[in-house]
Enzyme design. Sequence first.
Site, PDB file in Angstrom:
ATOM      1  N   TYR A 196       0.813  -1.217   0.000  1.00 16.25           N
ATOM      2  CA  TYR A 196       0.000   0.000   0.000  1.00 16.25           C
ATOM      3  C   TYR A 196       0.851   1.275   0.000  1.00 16.25           C
ATOM      4  O   TYR A 196       0.399   2.319   0.473  1.00 16.25           O
ATOM      5  CB  TYR A 196      -0.960  -0.005   1.194  1.00 16.25           C
ATOM      6  CG  TYR A 196      -2.201  -0.861   0.967  1.00 16.25           C
ATOM      7  CD1 TYR A 196      -2.992  -0.701  -0.177  1.00 16.25           C
ATOM      8  CD2 TYR A 196      -2.596  -1.814   1.900  1.00 16.25           C
ATOM      9  CE1 TYR A 196      -4.128  -1.475  -0.381  1.00 16.25           C
ATOM     10  CE2 TYR A 196      -3.742  -2.596   1.700  1.00 16.25           C
ATOM     11  CZ  TYR A 196      -4.500  -2.412   0.559  1.00 16.25           C
ATOM     12  OH  TYR A 196      -5.630  -3.175   0.352  1.00 16.25           O
ATOM     13  N   PHE A 254      -6.374   7.591   5.815  1.00 16.28           N
ATOM     14  CA  PHE A 254      -6.842   6.256   6.212  1.00 16.28           C
ATOM     15  C   PHE A 254      -5.720   5.211   6.233  1.00 16.28           C
ATOM     16  O   PHE A 254      -5.967   4.038   6.496  1.00 16.28           O
ATOM     17  CB  PHE A 254      -7.979   5.786   5.297  1.00 16.28           C
ATOM     18  CG  PHE A 254      -7.630   5.715   3.827  1.00 16.28           C
ATOM     19  CD1 PHE A 254      -6.942   4.632   3.303  1.00 16.28           C
ATOM     20  CD2 PHE A 254      -8.004   6.732   2.965  1.00 16.28           C
ATOM     21  CE1 PHE A 254      -6.630   4.560   1.954  1.00 16.28           C
ATOM     22  CE2 PHE A 254      -7.695   6.670   1.608  1.00 16.28           C
ATOM     23  CZ  PHE A 254      -7.000   5.581   1.112  1.00 16.28           C
ATOM     24  N   ARG A 270     -11.162  -5.837 -11.901  1.00 17.65           N
ATOM     25  CA  ARG A 270     -11.545  -4.551 -11.282  1.00 17.65           C
ATOM     26  C   ARG A 270     -13.074  -4.413 -11.299  1.00 17.65           C
ATOM     27  O   ARG A 270     -13.701  -4.070 -10.305  1.00 17.65           O
ATOM     28  CB  ARG A 270     -10.995  -3.366 -12.075  1.00 17.65           C
ATOM     29  CG  ARG A 270      -9.620  -2.823 -11.787  1.00 17.65           C
ATOM     30  CD  ARG A 270      -9.308  -2.549 -10.388  1.00 17.65           C
ATOM     31  NE  ARG A 270      -9.550  -1.198  -9.936  1.00 17.65           N
ATOM     32  CZ  ARG A 270      -9.163  -0.755  -8.740  1.00 17.65           C
ATOM     33  NH1 ARG A 270      -8.519  -1.553  -7.896  1.00 17.65           N
ATOM     34  NH2 ARG A 270      -9.426   0.467  -8.360  1.00 17.65           N
ATOM     35  N   THR A 288     -14.619   0.978  -5.049  1.00 21.67           N
ATOM     36  CA  THR A 288     -13.929   0.924  -3.749  1.00 21.67           C
ATOM     37  C   THR A 288     -14.915   1.083  -2.595  1.00 21.67           C
ATOM     38  O   THR A 288     -14.850   0.339  -1.616  1.00 21.67           O
ATOM     39  CB  THR A 288     -12.874   2.060  -3.668  1.00 21.67           C
ATOM     40  OG1 THR A 288     -12.015   1.951  -4.801  1.00 21.67           O
ATOM     41  CG2 THR A 288     -12.072   1.983  -2.387  1.00 21.67           C
ATOM     42  N   ARG A 346     -17.973  -6.424  -4.015  1.00 20.05           N
ATOM     43  CA  ARG A 346     -18.214  -5.405  -2.985  1.00 20.05           C
ATOM     44  C   ARG A 346     -19.683  -5.000  -2.922  1.00 20.05           C
ATOM     45  O   ARG A 346     -20.225  -4.734  -1.844  1.00 20.05           O
ATOM     46  CB  ARG A 346     -17.329  -4.197  -3.237  1.00 20.05           C
ATOM     47  CG  ARG A 346     -15.854  -4.459  -2.912  1.00 20.05           C
ATOM     48  CD  ARG A 346     -14.956  -3.493  -3.627  1.00 20.05           C
ATOM     49  NE  ARG A 346     -13.571  -3.539  -3.180  1.00 20.05           N
ATOM     50  CZ  ARG A 346     -12.600  -2.820  -3.743  1.00 20.05           C
ATOM     51  NH1 ARG A 346     -12.870  -2.031  -4.779  1.00 20.05           N
ATOM     52  NH2 ARG A 346     -11.370  -2.899  -3.299  1.00 20.05           N
ATOM     53  N   ASN A 352     -13.609  -3.855   2.669  1.00 18.79           N
ATOM     54  CA  ASN A 352     -14.381  -4.048   1.438  1.00 18.79           C
ATOM     55  C   ASN A 352     -14.051  -5.356   0.710  1.00 18.79           C
ATOM     56  O   ASN A 352     -14.147  -5.455  -0.502  1.00 18.79           O
ATOM     57  CB  ASN A 352     -14.236  -2.821   0.530  1.00 18.79           C
ATOM     58  CG  ASN A 352     -12.788  -2.520   0.192  1.00 18.79           C
ATOM     59  OD1 ASN A 352     -11.895  -3.276   0.577  1.00 18.79           O
ATOM     60  ND2 ASN A 352     -12.547  -1.452  -0.536  1.00 18.79           N
ATOM     61  N   HIS A 367      -9.056  -6.934  -2.614  1.00 21.27           N
ATOM     62  CA  HIS A 367      -8.152  -6.004  -3.302  1.00 21.27           C
ATOM     63  C   HIS A 367      -8.005  -6.505  -4.734  1.00 21.27           C
ATOM     64  O   HIS A 367      -7.929  -7.715  -4.956  1.00 21.27           O
ATOM     65  CB  HIS A 367      -6.772  -5.999  -2.640  1.00 21.27           C
ATOM     66  CG  HIS A 367      -5.736  -5.376  -3.524  1.00 21.27           C
ATOM     67  ND1 HIS A 367      -5.542  -4.020  -3.583  1.00 21.27           N
ATOM     68  CD2 HIS A 367      -4.899  -5.928  -4.436  1.00 21.27           C
ATOM     69  CE1 HIS A 367      -4.607  -3.757  -4.485  1.00 21.27           C
ATOM     70  NE2 HIS A 367      -4.198  -4.896  -5.021  1.00 21.27           N
ATOM     71  N   GLU A 402       2.601  -6.241  -7.656  1.00 22.46           N
ATOM     72  CA  GLU A 402       1.907  -6.883  -6.538  1.00 22.46           C
ATOM     73  C   GLU A 402       2.118  -8.400  -6.551  1.00 22.46           C
ATOM     74  O   GLU A 402       2.341  -9.010  -5.503  1.00 22.46           O
ATOM     75  CB  GLU A 402       0.419  -6.521  -6.592  1.00 22.46           C
ATOM     76  CG  GLU A 402       0.203  -5.038  -6.284  1.00 22.46           C
ATOM     77  CD  GLU A 402      -1.201  -4.534  -6.579  1.00 22.46           C
ATOM     78  OE1 GLU A 402      -2.059  -5.317  -7.045  1.00 22.46           O
ATOM     79  OE2 GLU A 402      -1.445  -3.336  -6.330  1.00 22.46           O
TER      80      GLU A 402
END
Length: 140
Positions: free
Chosen positions: A50, A58, A86, A92, A103, A113, A116, A127
């Site tokens: 992240y 946040f 996605r 999100t 979600r 949520n 990822h 990633e």
Amino acid sequence: MPEQTFLMIKPDGVKRRLVGDILIKLEKKGLKLAAMKMLQITKELAEIHYQEHREKEFYEELIKFITSGPVVAIVLEGKGIVELIRNFAGKTNPKEAECGTIRGDYAVDITQNVVHTSDSIANAKREINNFFEKAEIIRK
Ligand SMILES: Nc1ncnc2c1ncn2[C@@H]1O[C@H](COP(=O)(O)OP(=O)(O)O)[C@@H](O)[C@H]1O
Ligand SMILES: [Mg+2]
């Protein structure tokens, strides 16, 4: 090399026993799984994963959440898979995510949520490398 993306079922999804439901959705869609494992994310890995959110308000909450329990890390493969996954995850903020998305169907909280997903081919590569050894990814 075929396009790959990284999908992770976050600690809330594992705790709420949504792993099976999510895998069923992926398999029924006909998507190709190239790798999958359950792991506990360390603070170090969370900060690498992240890094783009370091300055956000946040961030601390996000790091605490993502290291709060085991996650399931998945590599999916196929043409256009980054965008497809996605869309599959939904927006999100689950309150804005459409019904039928992960979600949209399974979450209400913007931090917790459920999943990822990588937002670009370049980030997907980064990633996947952060979470998997080359030998853990199935070829063919
Ligand atoms: N405004 C926010 N408040 C709290 N947590 C957030 C907020 N925005 C994003 N997050 C958390 O940080 C994660 C990463 O954010 P981002 O990369 O913008 O979303 P996405 O996961 O959809 O790519 C989100 O999935 C969510 O868990
Ligand atoms: Mg993101």
